[in-house]
Design a protein around this motif. Structure first.
Motif, PDB file in Angstrom:
ATOM      1  N   SER A 179      -5.790   3.999  -0.559  1.00  0.00           N
ATOM      2  CA  SER A 179      -4.363   3.787  -0.355  1.00  0.00           C
ATOM      3  C   SER A 179      -3.919   4.611   0.847  1.00  0.00           C
ATOM      4  O   SER A 179      -4.600   5.571   1.244  1.00  0.00           O
ATOM      5  N   GLN A 181      -1.671   6.790   0.866  1.00  0.00           N
ATOM      6  CA  GLN A 181      -1.446   8.152   0.410  1.00  0.00           C
ATOM      7  C   GLN A 181      -2.734   8.977   0.449  1.00  0.00           C
ATOM      8  O   GLN A 181      -2.708  10.175   0.757  1.00  0.00           O
ATOM      9  N   ASP A 192      -1.474  -0.508   7.604  1.00  0.00           N
ATOM     10  CA  ASP A 192      -1.726  -1.120   6.298  1.00  0.00           C
ATOM     11  C   ASP A 192      -1.692  -2.644   6.435  1.00  0.00           C
ATOM     12  O   ASP A 192      -0.644  -3.232   6.688  1.00  0.00           O
ATOM     13  N   ALA A 198      -1.210  -4.607  -1.230  1.00  0.00           N
ATOM     14  CA  ALA A 198      -0.214  -3.580  -0.914  1.00  0.00           C
ATOM     15  C   ALA A 198       1.084  -3.782  -1.688  1.00  0.00           C
ATOM     16  O   ALA A 198       2.089  -3.118  -1.389  1.00  0.00           O
ATOM     17  N   THR A 200       2.434  -2.946  -4.588  1.00  0.00           N
ATOM     18  CA  THR A 200       3.116  -1.806  -5.192  1.00  0.00           C
ATOM     19  C   THR A 200       3.765  -0.921  -4.141  1.00  0.00           C
ATOM     20  O   THR A 200       4.937  -0.550  -4.254  1.00  0.00           O
ATOM     21  N   ASP A 201       3.020  -0.572  -3.098  1.00  0.00           N
ATOM     22  CA  ASP A 201       3.562   0.287  -2.051  1.00  0.00           C
ATOM     23  C   ASP A 201       4.659  -0.422  -1.268  1.00  0.00           C
ATOM     24  O   ASP A 201       5.683   0.179  -0.926  1.00  0.00           O
ATOM     25  N   TRP A 202       4.458  -1.702  -0.961  1.00  0.00           N
ATOM     26  CA  TRP A 202       5.457  -2.439  -0.182  1.00  0.00           C
ATOM     27  C   TRP A 202       6.774  -2.520  -0.947  1.00  0.00           C
ATOM     28  O   TRP A 202       7.846  -2.260  -0.404  1.00  0.00           O
ATOM     29  N   ALA A 204       7.884  -0.631  -3.251  1.00  0.00           N
ATOM     30  CA  ALA A 204       8.490   0.660  -3.561  1.00  0.00           C
ATOM     31  C   ALA A 204       9.576   1.021  -2.556  1.00  0.00           C
ATOM     32  O   ALA A 204      10.458   1.828  -2.848  1.00  0.00           O
ATOM     33  N   SER A 313       6.059   9.073   8.638  1.00  0.00           N
ATOM     34  CA  SER A 313       4.750   9.006   7.978  1.00  0.00           C
ATOM     35  C   SER A 313       3.668   8.463   8.896  1.00  0.00           C
ATOM     36  O   SER A 313       2.507   8.375   8.510  1.00  0.00           O
ATOM     37  N   GLU A 317       2.963  -1.269   8.846  1.00  0.00           N
ATOM     38  CA  GLU A 317       2.527  -2.211   7.812  1.00  0.00           C
ATOM     39  C   GLU A 317       2.700  -3.642   8.317  1.00  0.00           C
ATOM     40  O   GLU A 317       3.748  -3.981   8.879  1.00  0.00           O
TER      41      GLU A 317
END
Length: 361
Positions: A179, A181, A192, A198, A200-202, A204, A313, A317
């Protein structure tokens, strides 16, 4: 010293971006949960159609524009790859049975509205159909020819891009599911490209929502059938395309289901695809079924792709290519690489009149 970047996701978009970044002088590491053959990627079961004209009926204006840009880009990209890739650019042909003739006029009207006044579609009558597609002679009296469209052999593309990554000394870490993270702080930038992986991360973050849309395709070997270009069959319930690949292999698709099930293709889908295939030409009845495959296409709620970035960060993506991955990925990956270069060098961001790039900060 060269900047470092981790590309997470080794499907079509991830491989294209990683390759272009390496060519631009970046030290690239590619992470993917699957293997070099790309079997885990949505691109592995795709028909790899380059058909912005045909897709204009259902696709958004942005997708259609990206598709028009990408068709020409593919030829230039393939010339640089170390392995040969099948590319056919003989247009595509839309046909229908007599009882479905109203669908043809509806299709043409929708196409003209979506494409604009310069729509290049051409009506072919029985004589021209017989000349251009001899095995369809007598089966269809009229067809709609869509020039300049094409197709690729999808798995050859994935293989050739894998070889190109190796030639550029990209650190390919296959069978490595990670991931963003987990990689934070280990690279100068992260990219990414995991698609549905992706989700879940997208989701969020604020903004568009990512979901999977299930598609199913069949692959058959039919040595008695020859087609010179992809053929689309208009049907009131399930439109069908037949994409002829090398060595008398054909890809037939595609269902589109609002489902995130990763189960194998269903009997119903198999029957619909193969029954429609047989209706195009009875010689397909003797074809060998090589596989029935299913996969999830990463889809955003507006059906456009997006490129998001976060300076803090240091992450970019790319997602939402939906069922148009091969059709639009050259243009999307080029914009993504330009964005990463600009961010890394504190330069002005690339022009983005269509709103493909979204700031996520």
């Amino acid at each position: 010293m060269a900047k470092t970047i981790a590309v997470i996701g080794g499907g079509l978009a991830g491989r294209l971006c990683a390759w272009q970044l390496a060519q631009a002088g970046w030290r690239v590491s590619l992470f993917d949960r699957g293997g070099r053959e790309g079997g885990e990627a949505a691109a592995y079961i795709a028909a790899a159609m380059l058909a912005p004209l045909a897709e204009a009926i259902d696709a958004t204006p942005l997708v259609t524009a990206l598709g028009r840009q990408s068709v020409a880009r593919w030829r230039r990209l393939l010339e640089q790859l170390p392995e040969q890739v099948f590319l056919q650019q003989a247009g595509s042909l839309v046909v229908w049975h007599a009882q479905d003739k109203p669908l043809a006029h509806q299709f043409e009207q929708q196409l003209s509205r979506a494409w604009g006044g310069d729509c290049p579609a051409q009506w072919w009558q029985a004589e021209q159909l017989a000349s251009e597609e001899p095995q369809l002679a007598g089966r269809f009296q009229t067809g709609l020819y869509l020039p300049d469209e094409g197709q690729l052999e999808n798995r050859q593309v994935l293989s050739a891009l894998g070889a190109a990554l190796e030639r550029e000394k990209v650190d390919c870490r296959w069978h490595s599911e990670v991931s963003p993270q987990q990689l934070a702080g280990q690279f100068d930038w992260l990219l990414d490209c995991r698609g549905f992986g992706a989700k879940t991360d997208w989701n969020a973050a604020q903004g568009s929502r990512l979901r999977g849309v299930r598609g199913e395709v069949a692959r058959v070997y039919a040595p008695e059938v020859s087609l010179r270009r992809p053929v689309r069959l208009l049907h009131p319930r399930y439109p069908l395309y037949i994409a002829p690949k090398p060595d008398h292999r054909f890809v037939i698709g595609a269902t589109q289901l609002e489902s995130e099930s990763g189960a194998p293709a269903s009997v119903r889908s198999g029957l619909e695809l193969l029954s429609a295939l047989y209706a195009v030409h009875p010689a397909f009845g003797e074809a060998q079924i090589l596989e029935l495959s299913s996969g999830l296409r990463p889809t955003l709620n507006h059906h456009d792709p997006e490129i998001r970035f976060n300076r803090q960060s240091r992450m970019v993506e790319v997602n939402g290519l939906f069922r148009h991955g091969f059709m639009i990925s050259p243009a999307v990956s080029e914009i993504a690489v330009q964005l990463i270069q600009a961010l890394a060098n504190d330069a002005p961001l690339p022009e983005d009149e269509a709103g493909l790039i979204r700031r996520q900060e």
